[in-house]
Motif scaffolding. Structure first.
Motif, PDB file in Angstrom:
ATOM      1  N   SER A 141       6.183 -48.022  17.592  1.00 38.81           N
ATOM      2  CA  SER A 141       7.026 -47.301  18.173  1.00 38.81           C
ATOM      3  C   SER A 141       6.280 -46.362  18.719  1.00 38.81           C
ATOM      4  O   SER A 141       6.821 -46.131  20.319  1.00 38.81           O
ATOM      5  N   ALA A 142       5.486 -46.471  18.563  1.00 40.83           N
ATOM      6  CA  ALA A 142       4.196 -45.019  19.254  1.00 40.83           C
ATOM      7  C   ALA A 142       3.872 -45.215  20.473  1.00 40.83           C
ATOM      8  O   ALA A 142       4.087 -44.410  21.701  1.00 40.83           O
ATOM      9  N   VAL A 143       3.821 -46.729  20.571  1.00 42.17           N
ATOM     10  CA  VAL A 143       2.618 -47.188  22.260  1.00 42.17           C
ATOM     11  C   VAL A 143       4.050 -47.474  22.961  1.00 42.17           C
ATOM     12  O   VAL A 143       5.197 -48.255  22.355  1.00 42.17           O
ATOM     13  N   GLY A 144       4.322 -46.432  23.803  1.00 44.97           N
ATOM     14  CA  GLY A 144       5.698 -47.327  25.220  1.00 44.97           C
ATOM     15  C   GLY A 144       5.366 -46.395  26.541  1.00 44.97           C
ATOM     16  O   GLY A 144       3.684 -46.398  26.885  1.00 44.97           O
ATOM     17  N   LEU A 145       6.075 -46.600  27.269  1.00 49.88           N
ATOM     18  CA  LEU A 145       6.394 -45.734  28.158  1.00 49.88           C
ATOM     19  C   LEU A 145       5.344 -45.057  28.499  1.00 49.88           C
ATOM     20  O   LEU A 145       5.383 -43.457  29.620  1.00 49.88           O
ATOM     21  N   GLY A 146       6.165 -43.371  26.887  1.00 49.87           N
ATOM     22  CA  GLY A 146       5.003 -41.932  26.902  1.00 49.87           C
ATOM     23  C   GLY A 146       3.010 -42.300  27.409  1.00 49.87           C
ATOM     24  O   GLY A 146       3.253 -41.548  27.892  1.00 49.87           O
ATOM     25  N   ASN A 147       2.899 -43.373  26.752  1.00 47.80           N
ATOM     26  CA  ASN A 147       1.196 -43.603  27.204  1.00 47.80           C
ATOM     27  C   ASN A 147       1.279 -43.983  28.281  1.00 47.80           C
ATOM     28  O   ASN A 147       0.020 -44.069  29.443  1.00 47.80           O
TER      29      ASN A 147
ATOM     30  N   PHE B 274       6.717 -36.696  21.677  1.00 48.36           N
ATOM     31  CA  PHE B 274       7.286 -37.837  21.980  1.00 48.36           C
ATOM     32  C   PHE B 274       6.132 -39.105  21.949  1.00 48.36           C
ATOM     33  O   PHE B 274       6.712 -39.651  21.593  1.00 48.36           O
ATOM     34  N   LYS B 275       4.861 -38.329  22.297  1.00 45.76           N
ATOM     35  CA  LYS B 275       4.813 -39.614  22.255  1.00 45.76           C
ATOM     36  C   LYS B 275       3.982 -40.020  20.363  1.00 45.76           C
ATOM     37  O   LYS B 275       4.126 -42.132  20.397  1.00 45.76           O
ATOM     38  N   LEU B 276       4.175 -39.705  19.799  1.00 41.35           N
ATOM     39  CA  LEU B 276       3.846 -40.130  18.342  1.00 41.35           C
ATOM     40  C   LEU B 276       4.739 -40.711  17.581  1.00 41.35           C
ATOM     41  O   LEU B 276       5.556 -40.434  16.548  1.00 41.35           O
TER      42      LEU B 276
ATOM     43  N   MET C  21      11.793 -36.654  15.112  1.00 40.62           N
ATOM     44  CA  MET C  21      13.170 -36.799  15.453  1.00 40.62           C
ATOM     45  C   MET C  21      14.005 -37.831  14.388  1.00 40.62           C
ATOM     46  O   MET C  21      14.710 -38.664  14.178  1.00 40.62           O
TER      47      MET C  21
ATOM     48  N   CYS D 247      12.548 -40.779  14.081  1.00 36.33           N
ATOM     49  CA  CYS D 247      12.062 -42.114  13.825  1.00 36.33           C
ATOM     50  C   CYS D 247      11.212 -42.926  12.540  1.00 36.33           C
ATOM     51  O   CYS D 247      11.037 -43.131  12.034  1.00 36.33           O
TER      52      CYS D 247
ATOM     53  N   ALA E 209       9.679 -49.544  21.860  1.00 34.78           N
ATOM     54  CA  ALA E 209       9.724 -47.950  21.515  1.00 34.78           C
ATOM     55  C   ALA E 209      11.536 -47.967  21.380  1.00 34.78           C
ATOM     56  O   ALA E 209      11.543 -47.397  20.448  1.00 34.78           O
TER      57      ALA E 209
ATOM     58  N   SER F  24      12.825 -48.629  18.318  1.00 29.18           N
ATOM     59  CA  SER F  24      12.627 -47.540  17.113  1.00 29.18           C
ATOM     60  C   SER F  24      13.741 -46.001  17.400  1.00 29.18           C
ATOM     61  O   SER F  24      13.677 -45.943  16.250  1.00 29.18           O
ATOM     62  N   LEU F  25      13.698 -45.809  18.693  1.00 23.20           N
ATOM     63  CA  LEU F  25      14.907 -44.602  19.318  1.00 23.20           C
ATOM     64  C   LEU F  25      16.511 -45.349  18.977  1.00 23.20           C
ATOM     65  O   LEU F  25      16.940 -44.233  17.865  1.00 23.20           O
TER      66      LEU F  25
HETATM   67  N1  PHE Z   1       6.124 -42.660  21.665  1.00 23.15           N
HETATM   68  C1  PHE Z   1       7.503 -43.416  22.330  1.00 23.15           C
HETATM   69  C2  PHE Z   1       6.866 -43.161  23.634  1.00 23.15           C
HETATM   70  O1  PHE Z   1       5.555 -43.474  24.310  1.00 23.15           O
HETATM   71  C3  PHE Z   1       8.847 -42.823  22.692  1.00 23.15           C
HETATM   72  C4  PHE Z   1       9.599 -42.537  21.782  1.00 23.15           C
HETATM   73  C5  PHE Z   1       9.402 -41.321  21.149  1.00 23.15           C
HETATM   74  C6  PHE Z   1       9.778 -43.443  20.539  1.00 23.15           C
HETATM   75  C7  PHE Z   1      10.611 -40.687  20.147  1.00 23.15           C
HETATM   76  C8  PHE Z   1      10.623 -42.928  19.786  1.00 23.15           C
HETATM   77  C9  PHE Z   1      10.701 -42.014  19.440  1.00 23.15           C
HETATM   78  O2  PHE Z   1       7.460 -43.975  24.973  1.00 23.15           O
END
Ligand code: PHE
Length: 459
Positions: free
Chosen positions: A27-33, A231-233, A237, A239, A325, A328-329
């Motif tokens: 969930s944490a690792v995604g487009l955010g990183n 957002f990253k973690l 919200m 999640c 990610a 999980s959203l």
């Molecule tokens: N953490 C995810 C990312 O870095 C984005 C995300 C935000 C996922 C909030 C779930 C909840 O890409």
């Protein structure tokens, strides 16, 4: 094993500690990183931004994540139902409703960017990037992002893929995918780092990333770093509340939160090391914004043996990271609809994906300066930027503040100690005391300070 309370019996569980770690990291690792962290670091001046970001992760991110884990596992319910199940005053359900709203807002633009990634997988598989130059890389990105039909098509494909996985349910769907792909992504990012670091002029990129220049720091920059940490973690919200409701009773929540935050930060840093040396080596503008990843990476691979294959693999793994990610959203409103309205999983997934496509198309059609709706600017921002700003810079930090206040001030000390120590099985009372101090005082004070500061009220 302890006896489960009756209400929990029907809920699914992750099968092991490792599965919990990878699902949460998924969930944490995604487009955010890979997409957001590098372009925001680039746009906000580099190392100074990075440093503030790290402080936010340590003093706010890890405590809030632990707080969410506490709420979710103790309540064993969705983000709204959790507060009923903990017998909290109805006011606190606002965290859950805010979370559902945030999940939508994020998905509106996230599914668009994920669509670009899917498109890039397809294009690199068909050899579309061989021998590319900085100019053509930019032009290719522009042509895709500004084209309403291709963008919407890819966004729809993304939402369909996410829906199919989600209908499979938590264990089968989420666990299976994340356990294999997270380690693989890690290895591939390291390969890109090695390649990028061996480019001529790589040192400038490293300097940009690691030597801070505090003259670039404004209150707005601090708020952005904080928003990015949330957002990253995947915090603020519900999640992590939702995911923790599927955790096992014997999981060490404090340790899971710390390990996930550290691993996630390492992936972000590696993405930075993969991108900035190349950015400087190819003379790309570090503050280029959302297109940064899509212009830089094809060039990193342009002229090396097996470059096209590695490029396809890189975007493929990024697509997987984005997908886990998104799972999980979407699970935040999903779990609520299924448990509160007694909807079938299928129906809830279909409903959510449809809403996300319809409103998300506003983001997609405004994400590029030449796109159809790029001149429509409610509150001075395009829909794409507005959805991002509202969620990252406002809703998530406010959600985080409420979670910190709830865990620090409303939850009974004994209940917290019991849950975090797994009924006394873990001998970590010192750590729990530190955690309580941080979540009760440090995190809320910092959060309020950053807000007031960004509004120009103090500082
Ligand atoms: N953490 C995810 C990312 O870095 C984005 C995300 C935000 C996922 C909030 C779930 C909840 O890409």
């Amino acid at each position: 094993m302890k006896e489960l309370k009756p209400v929990i019996k029907s809920r699914e569980r992750f099968s092991s500690g490792l599965a919990i770690f990878f699902a949460t990291l998924g969930s944490a690792v995604g487009l955010g990183n890979i997409w957001k962290f590098p372009y925001m670091t680039g746009a906000n001046g580099g190392a100074a931004f990075l440093l503030i970001y790290l402080v936010c992760v340590l003093l706010i991110g890890i405590p809030v994540m632990t707080g969410e884990f506490y709420i979710g596992r103790k309540a064993r319910a969705n983000a709204v139902g959790a507060f009923e199940s903990l017998k909290a005053k109805p006011f606190w359900k606002i965290i859950g409703f805010g979370g559902i709203l945030s999940a939508y807002l994020i998905m509106f633009f996230y599914s668009d960017v994920a669509g670009w990634v899917y498109a890039y997988v397809f294009r690199s598989l068909t050899g579309g990037f061989a021998g590319i130059s900085a100019q053509t890389a930019g032009a290719q990105f522009d042509a895709m992002a500004a084209n309403p039909l291709t963008s919407l098509l890819w966004q729809a494909i993304v939402l369909i893929v996410v829906s199919i996985i989600l209908v499979g349910g938590v264990k089968k769907g989420i666990e299976r995918v994340t356990k294999v792909l997270m380690p693989l992504l890690f290895v591939l990012v390291i390969i890109v780092c090695v390649r990028s670091l061996t480019l001529p002029g790589a040192a400038d990129g490293l300097r940009f990333l690691f030597v801070p220049d505090f003259s670039k720091v404004t209150p707005g920059v601090v708020l952005s770093a904080l928003g990015l940490a949330f957002f990253k973690l995947s915090l603020g919200m519900g999640c992590m509340i939702t995911y923790a409701s599927y955790f096992r009773d014997d999981n060490n929540l404090l340790s899971t939160a710390s390990r996930v935050a550290v691993a996630d930060t390492i992936v972000s840093l590696l993405a930075g090391i993969a991108i900035f040396p190349a950015v400087f080596s190819f003379g790309i503008e570090p503050g280029a914004g959302p297109s940064l990843l899509f212009v830089t990476i094809p060039m990193v691979f342009a002229k090396i043996p097996f470059g096209q294959m590695l490029l396809a693999l890189f975007f493929l793994l990024t697509a997987f990271a984005a997908t886990t990610a998104m799972i999980s959203l979407v699970e935040v409103p999903n779990a609520y609809f299924v448990e509160h309205f007694k909807m079938s999983r299928k129906k809830a997934v279909f409903l959510n994906a449809s809403i996300m496509f319809v409103i998300g198309s506003l983001a997609t059609l405004s994400s590029h300066k030449d796109a159809l709706l790029s001149n429509v600017k409610p509150f001075g921002l395009t829909f794409f930027d507005l959805f991002d700003y509202l969620s990252s810079n406002i809703l998530l930090p406010v959600g985080g503040l409420l979670i910190a206040l709830f865990v620090g001030w409303v939850v009974k000390k004994e209940s917290l100690a019991r849950e975090l120590s797994n009924d006394g099985a873990l001998k970590i009372s010192g750590l729990i005391a530190v955690f309580r101090f941080v979540i009760t005082f440090v995190a809320p004070i910092l959060l309020v300070f950053v807000f007031l500061n960004s509004l120009g009220i103090i500082g």
